[in-house]
Scaffold this active site. Structure first.
Site, PDB file in Angstrom:
ATOM      1  N   HIS A 254       0.880  -1.174   0.000  1.00  0.00           N
ATOM      2  CA  HIS A 254       0.000   0.000   0.000  1.00  0.00           C
ATOM      3  C   HIS A 254       0.910   1.214   0.000  1.00  0.00           C
ATOM      4  O   HIS A 254       1.947   1.237   0.678  1.00  0.00           O
ATOM      5  CB  HIS A 254      -0.902   0.034   1.232  1.00  0.00           C
ATOM      6  CG  HIS A 254      -1.532   1.383   1.474  1.00  0.00           C
ATOM      7  ND1 HIS A 254      -2.622   1.827   0.764  1.00  0.00           N
ATOM      8  CD2 HIS A 254      -1.196   2.392   2.324  1.00  0.00           C
ATOM      9  CE1 HIS A 254      -2.954   3.037   1.174  1.00  0.00           C
ATOM     10  NE2 HIS A 254      -2.108   3.404   2.118  1.00  0.00           N
TER      11      HIS A 254
ATOM     12  N   CYS B 209      -4.712   1.775  -4.549  1.00  0.00           N
ATOM     13  CA  CYS B 209      -3.936   2.867  -3.965  1.00  0.00           C
ATOM     14  C   CYS B 209      -2.675   3.164  -4.768  1.00  0.00           C
ATOM     15  O   CYS B 209      -2.246   4.330  -4.866  1.00  0.00           O
ATOM     16  CB  CYS B 209      -3.578   2.527  -2.527  1.00  0.00           C
ATOM     17  SG  CYS B 209      -2.641   0.982  -2.360  1.00  0.00           S
TER      18      CYS B 209
END
Length: 548
Positions: free
Chosen positions: A43, A113
């Site tokens: 992420h 993301c």
């Protein structure tokens, strides 16, 4: 650099915060599960101007660097530097939050993301994030290990509980309202809650008015602590103008990425800074609020005011200020029980807030109910001292570029049976202040506001109305400074409305030549204005000859 040490970072530096969602599990088990080794399932978030921006199931969110539930990043990569100012970064993120990365569009495989981080990194620096992050193979994410992360990524806001942050997008306000209702703001005693806030207005998509914005630097004050003089940038680095933004040229690919190090930021300042009243003391204004206003507030409103104090005085950065704060401000400004001194103290406090780039976050929340502009629309009925503070507030809103654009929005609404727009209200305050009879202090604020508007892009009708007021003012005996400021604005408005404003100059006067001899800079303006007037006459005569 740790997240807690961000305040010592370099302004303009763009960092990529990289988190392993498996907390080391992928590295330990990937050989067994996948038959090959991977270091993590990543992420990422982009850190710029002291804020971390990231994307998940709740849409785009922002917090202090390292303020997510994931804690400290596993890696921090330096992507480079950006010349895009914070105000424009906010507008850009608002735009993404209303379009490509709005809440509900997250997809673990195709729209995640890392896609967001890559797009923002490219906008800011011209560089992509590393391929090993964006090209995480589908077979990794489609494993039980990858699938186990889906509920977390698609339904959970990654911002840590109690962390200051902002959500962007069409449903961001509703999400913020739910958090406010369920948890209250940080440190808030739920037993104090005794009213139910009304639903907040949605964010609108006026962000398409984005224009190229210049980086704002510290501006020196003149003798009255009200005006700033232009400063040269002295920047020898080539800046690429791309899609209404400015950024440093890209000079490499992934090989240019490195661990965090120091980079030098070259200051950029606007060539013509606006006149602002930056001598306002926010702490003193808040002390006056505590004396004159706080005793009249309920417990919830006191908490909301304390949160504004954090934003303005403690400078904790942007977070989820929203509809509740605007509604409270509107009630205080319109409440008859609040003394004139109390309202003045609140207006001074807002003047300090207006100088922050983050103020655009609060202004965005006001695009439906127009709480602030509906108040300012009653300018003619305000007591003299309140009028001066309102005029100073509008001057200060001309400092952050995005807030200055907000002052000139032309979208109309009805108020007390009359059509209103931000542009109409702002223009009226400037004109009424400039032409205030026997009130030199308010006139000075009117000069400042109209000068500031002359630095922006205005429409023809606004240019004509402001020019008409300037011409009335120029009939008087005025100082060199005021002559320079008003002739500067007049010249700009002649450029905008190249037929109507010159016609007004010829019809209403005065003779612009009378200002010759005041100073070299005024003489230069007089020559330019007279030249434009002569050109209009030549064009008119040529047009008549053609018709004959």
């Amino acid at each position: 650099m740790s997240c807690d040490d961000w305040d010592n970072g370099i302004e303009g530096e763009v960092l990529l915060y990289v988190y392993d969602m498996t907390k080391g599990l992928a590295s330990s088990l990937s050989d067994l599960v996948l038959g090959r080794h991977i270091d993590g399932i990543w992420h990422t978030g982009i850190v710029v101007h002291g804020r971390e921006f990231f994307y998940g199931g709740a849409g785009i969110e922002s917090c202090h660097p390292g303020g997510t539930v994931l804690g400290q990043p596993d890696k921090v990569l330096k992507l480079g530097a950006t010349e895009v100012p914070y105000s424009l970064v906010l507008e850009y993120i608002f735009g993404l939050g209303e379009s490509t990365y709005r809440p509900g569009t997250y997809d673990l495989f195709r729209h995640n993301c890392n896609n967001f981080s890559n797009e923002v990194a490219t906008f800011l620096t011209g560089k992509c994030i590393p391929d090993y992050i964006t090209n995480l193979p589908q077979d990794v994410l489609s494993t039980p290990l990858g699938e186990s992360l889906r509920p977390l990524l698609e339904s959970l806001s990654l911002r840590a509980e109690g962390s200051r942050g902002v959500s962007f997008g069409a449903r961001a306000e509703e999400a913020a309202e739910r958090r406010f209702q369920e948890e209250g703001p940080p440190g808030f005693d739920r037993s104090c809650r005794n009213t139910t806030p009304s639903p907040p207005p949605p964010l609108l998509t006026d962000w398409t008015r984005l224009k190229q914005l210049e980086t704002m630097g510290d501006t020196p004050q003149d003798g009255s602590n009200a005006a700033a003089e232009a400063n040269g940038s002295g920047d020898e680095t080539e800046v690429l103008k791309v899609g209404g933004s400015s950024r440093l040229p890209a000079d490499g690919g992934d090989d240019d990425l490195e661990d965090v190090g120091s980079i030098r930021r070259k200051d950029q300042r606007p060539r013509e800074p606006p006149i602002v009243y930056n001598d306002v003391n926010a702490a003193e204004a808040y002390e006056a609020i505590e004396t004159h206003i706080k005793p009249l507030l309920n417990d919830e409103e006191k908490q909301l005011m304390a949160e504004l104090h954090e934003f303005v005085v403690l400078d904790t950065g942007a977070w989820a200020l929203g509809a509740q704060h605007l509604e409270m401000l509107g009630r205080i400004l319109k409440e008859e029980n609040v003394s004139e001194q109390g309202k003045i103290s609140l207006l001074k406090f807002l003047q300090a807030a207006a100088l922050k780039d983050d103020v655009i976050l609060l202004l965005h929340m006001d695009r439906k109910d127009h709480i602030l502009m509906n108040y300012v629309n009653g300018f003619e009925q305000f007591p003299p001292d309140v009028q001066e503070e309102v005029a100073k507030l509008l001057c200060n809103l001309c400092m952050p570029s995005t807030a200055a654009d907000w002052l000139l929005y032309i979208s109309e609404w009805q108020h007390d049976g009359r059509p209103c727009s931000n542009s109409r209200v702002t223009t009226r305050v400037g004109v009424d202040s400039l032409l205030a009879a026997n009130r030199p202090s308010l006139t000075e604020k009117g000069i400042a506001l109209i000068y500031n508007l002359g630095l922006k892009e205005v429409f023809d009708d606004t240019a004509t109305e402001l020019a008409s007021a300037i011409l009335q003012f120029l009939h008087g005996d005025i100082s060199e400074v005021h002559a320079f400021q008003m002739l500067t604005a007049l010249l700009k408005f002649m450029t905008v409305s190249y037929n109507d404003v010159p016609a007004l100059v010829k019809m209403l006067g005065p003779d612009i030549g009378k200002f010759k001899g005041k100073s070299e800079r005024v003489d230069n303006l007089v020559e330019q204005i007279l030249f434009k007037l002569s050109m209009v006459g030549e064009i008119g005569r040529a047009s008549c000859r053609e018709r004959v």
